[in-house]
Design an enzyme around this catalytic site. Structure first.
Site, PDB file in Angstrom:
ATOM      1  N   ARG A   1     -32.640  38.096   8.807  1.00 58.66           N
ATOM      2  CA  ARG A   1     -33.297  37.277  10.048  1.00 58.66           C
ATOM      3  C   ARG A   1     -34.113  36.135   9.372  1.00 58.66           C
ATOM      4  O   ARG A   1     -34.446  35.534  10.251  1.00 58.66           O
ATOM      5  CB  ARG A   1     -34.351  38.442  10.599  1.00 58.66           C
ATOM      6  CG  ARG A   1     -35.464  38.998   9.495  1.00 58.66           C
ATOM      7  CD  ARG A   1     -35.895  40.341  10.608  1.00 58.66           C
ATOM      8  NE  ARG A   1     -36.938  40.878   9.402  1.00 58.66           N
ATOM      9  CZ  ARG A   1     -37.826  41.713   9.860  1.00 58.66           C
ATOM     10  NH1 ARG A   1     -37.768  42.475  10.925  1.00 58.66           N
ATOM     11  NH2 ARG A   1     -38.626  42.030   9.083  1.00 58.66           N
TER      12      ARG A   1
ATOM     13  N   ARG B   1     -42.402  46.023   0.927  1.00 61.08           N
ATOM     14  CA  ARG B   1     -42.797  46.546   2.339  1.00 61.08           C
ATOM     15  C   ARG B   1     -42.078  47.969   2.552  1.00 61.08           C
ATOM     16  O   ARG B   1     -42.671  48.713   3.275  1.00 61.08           O
ATOM     17  CB  ARG B   1     -42.117  45.460   3.388  1.00 61.08           C
ATOM     18  CG  ARG B   1     -43.054  44.276   3.503  1.00 61.08           C
ATOM     19  CD  ARG B   1     -43.086  43.563   4.777  1.00 61.08           C
ATOM     20  NE  ARG B   1     -42.077  43.262   5.363  1.00 61.08           N
ATOM     21  CZ  ARG B   1     -41.308  42.412   5.523  1.00 61.08           C
ATOM     22  NH1 ARG B   1     -41.465  41.405   4.788  1.00 61.08           N
ATOM     23  NH2 ARG B   1     -40.094  42.088   6.257  1.00 61.08           N
TER      24      ARG B   1
HETATM   25  P1  AMP Z   1     -44.343  43.414  11.060  1.00 58.71           P
HETATM   26  O1  AMP Z   1     -44.134  42.153  11.792  1.00 58.71           O
HETATM   27  O2  AMP Z   1     -44.897  44.635  11.623  1.00 58.71           O
HETATM   28  O3  AMP Z   1     -43.124  43.808  10.005  1.00 58.71           O
HETATM   29  O4  AMP Z   1     -45.602  43.039  10.104  1.00 58.71           O
HETATM   30  C1  AMP Z   1     -45.415  41.987   9.185  1.00 58.71           C
HETATM   31  C2  AMP Z   1     -46.773  42.266   7.952  1.00 58.71           C
HETATM   32  O5  AMP Z   1     -47.876  42.096   8.817  1.00 58.71           O
HETATM   33  C3  AMP Z   1     -46.839  43.485   7.223  1.00 58.71           C
HETATM   34  O6  AMP Z   1     -46.239  43.288   6.114  1.00 58.71           O
HETATM   35  C4  AMP Z   1     -48.129  43.653   7.148  1.00 58.71           C
HETATM   36  O7  AMP Z   1     -48.621  42.726   6.113  1.00 58.71           O
HETATM   37  C5  AMP Z   1     -49.034  42.896   8.346  1.00 58.71           C
HETATM   38  N1  AMP Z   1     -49.118  44.096   9.248  1.00 58.71           N
HETATM   39  C6  AMP Z   1     -48.672  44.334  10.533  1.00 58.71           C
HETATM   40  N2  AMP Z   1     -49.224  45.268  11.115  1.00 58.71           N
HETATM   41  C7  AMP Z   1     -49.950  45.962  10.432  1.00 58.71           C
HETATM   42  C8  AMP Z   1     -50.891  47.025  10.189  1.00 58.71           C
HETATM   43  N3  AMP Z   1     -51.082  47.830  11.449  1.00 58.71           N
HETATM   44  N4  AMP Z   1     -51.535  47.130   9.315  1.00 58.71           N
HETATM   45  C9  AMP Z   1     -51.655  46.304   8.349  1.00 58.71           C
HETATM   46  N5  AMP Z   1     -51.007  45.534   7.972  1.00 58.71           N
HETATM   47  C10 AMP Z   1     -49.861  45.003   9.212  1.00 58.71           C
END
Ligand code: AMP
Length: 184
Positions: A128, A141
Site C-alpha cells: 500500500r 507494528r
Molecule cells: P493506523 O493507521 O491505525 O495503522 O495507525 C498508524 C499509527 O498511528 C500507528 O502505528 C500508531 O503509531 C498510531 N496510532 C493510531 N491509533 C493509535 C492508538 N489508538 N493509540 C496509539 N497510537 C495509535
C-alpha cells in the site's frame, strides 16, 4: 445505527471495511490513525508529538490519544453512532473507552475482530506504500499489535462483546459478514 469497534492487525483491511460500514450506516468512521496523520500533515502540536512514534511503528502515548478520541466522540455527528478503527489499541485504551461511553450515556454494540493471517497482512502492508510502511516499521507494528493490541480481543470477549470475522476473503464478502455481525 450502530456503535462498533473494528479490531484486527495492521493490514487486515480494517480501514477499508470501516469506511464501507460507515457509508452503509451513514455514521462517522473514526480512525485514530487518520486523525493522527491529519494532525501530522497540519503540523499541529499534537501532530508534532505523535510523529516520531508513528514513524517507528510504536503506539502514540495515551495522554495524546485519549483527549483526541474524547473530542471526536463529542462531535454532533457521532451522536448517531460510529465505527471505531484503530482504537482501542491496548487494554488501558479499552478501559478508558468504557468509562467515556458511560459518561456520555452511550453503549458499545460490538467489537469485531477481523481475522487475517500474518503473511497476508505483511504483503498487504508492503503493497500500500504508506510513509510508515517500510519493512522494519511493519515488523514493529506487528509486534506492538501482538503485545499491546491483541489482549483487547480477550477484553471484549470476557465482556460478551466480541465477534470474529474471517477477513481473508473478497472485500464484498467481508463487508457482508461484518453487516451480519452488527445485525446479530
Ligand atoms: P493506523 O493507521 O491505525 O495503522 O495507525 C498508524 C499509527 O498511528 C500507528 O502505528 C500508531 O503509531 C498510531 N496510532 C493510531 N491509533 C493509535 C492508538 N489508538 N493509540 C496509539 N497510537 C495509535
Amino acid at each position: 445505527m450502530t456503535r462498533s469497534i473494528l479490531l484486527g492487525p495492521p493490514g487486515s483491511g480494517k480501514g477499508t471495511q470501516a469506511q464501507r460500514l460507515a457509508n452503509l450506516y451513514q455514521i462517522p468512521h473514526i480512525s485514530t490513525g487518520d486523525l493522527l496523520r491529519e494532525a501530522v500533515a497540519n503540523e499541529t502540536e499534537l501532530g508534532k508529538k505523535a510523529k516520531e512514534y508513528m514513524d517507528s511503528g510504536n503506539l502514540v502515548p495515551d495522554e495524546t490519544i485519549l483527549g483526541m478520541v474524547r473530542d471526536r466522540l463529542d462531535q454532533p455527528d457521532a451522536k448517531a453512532g460510529w465505527i471505531l478503527d484503530g482504537f482501542p489499541r491496548s487494554v488501558s485504551q479499552a478501559e478508558f473507552l468504557d468509562k467515556l461511553l458511560q459518561e456520555i450515556s452511550q453503549e458499545l454494540d460490538i467489537a469485531i475482530n477481523l481475522d487475517v493471517p500474518d503473511d497476508i497482512v505483511v504483503s498487504r502492508m508492503l503493497g500500500r506504500g504508506r510513509a510508515d510502511d517500510n519493512e522494519e516499521t511493519i515488523r514493529r507494528r506487528l509486534e506492538v499489535y501482538r503485545e499491546q493490541t491483541a489482549p483487547t480481543i480477550d477484553y471484549y470477549s470476557d465482556r460478551d462483546k466480541l465477534v470474529s470475522v474471517d477477513g481473508d476473503r473478497d472485500v464484498d464478502e467481508v463487508t457482508a459478514a461484518l453487516q451480519a455481525a452488527i445485525a446479530s
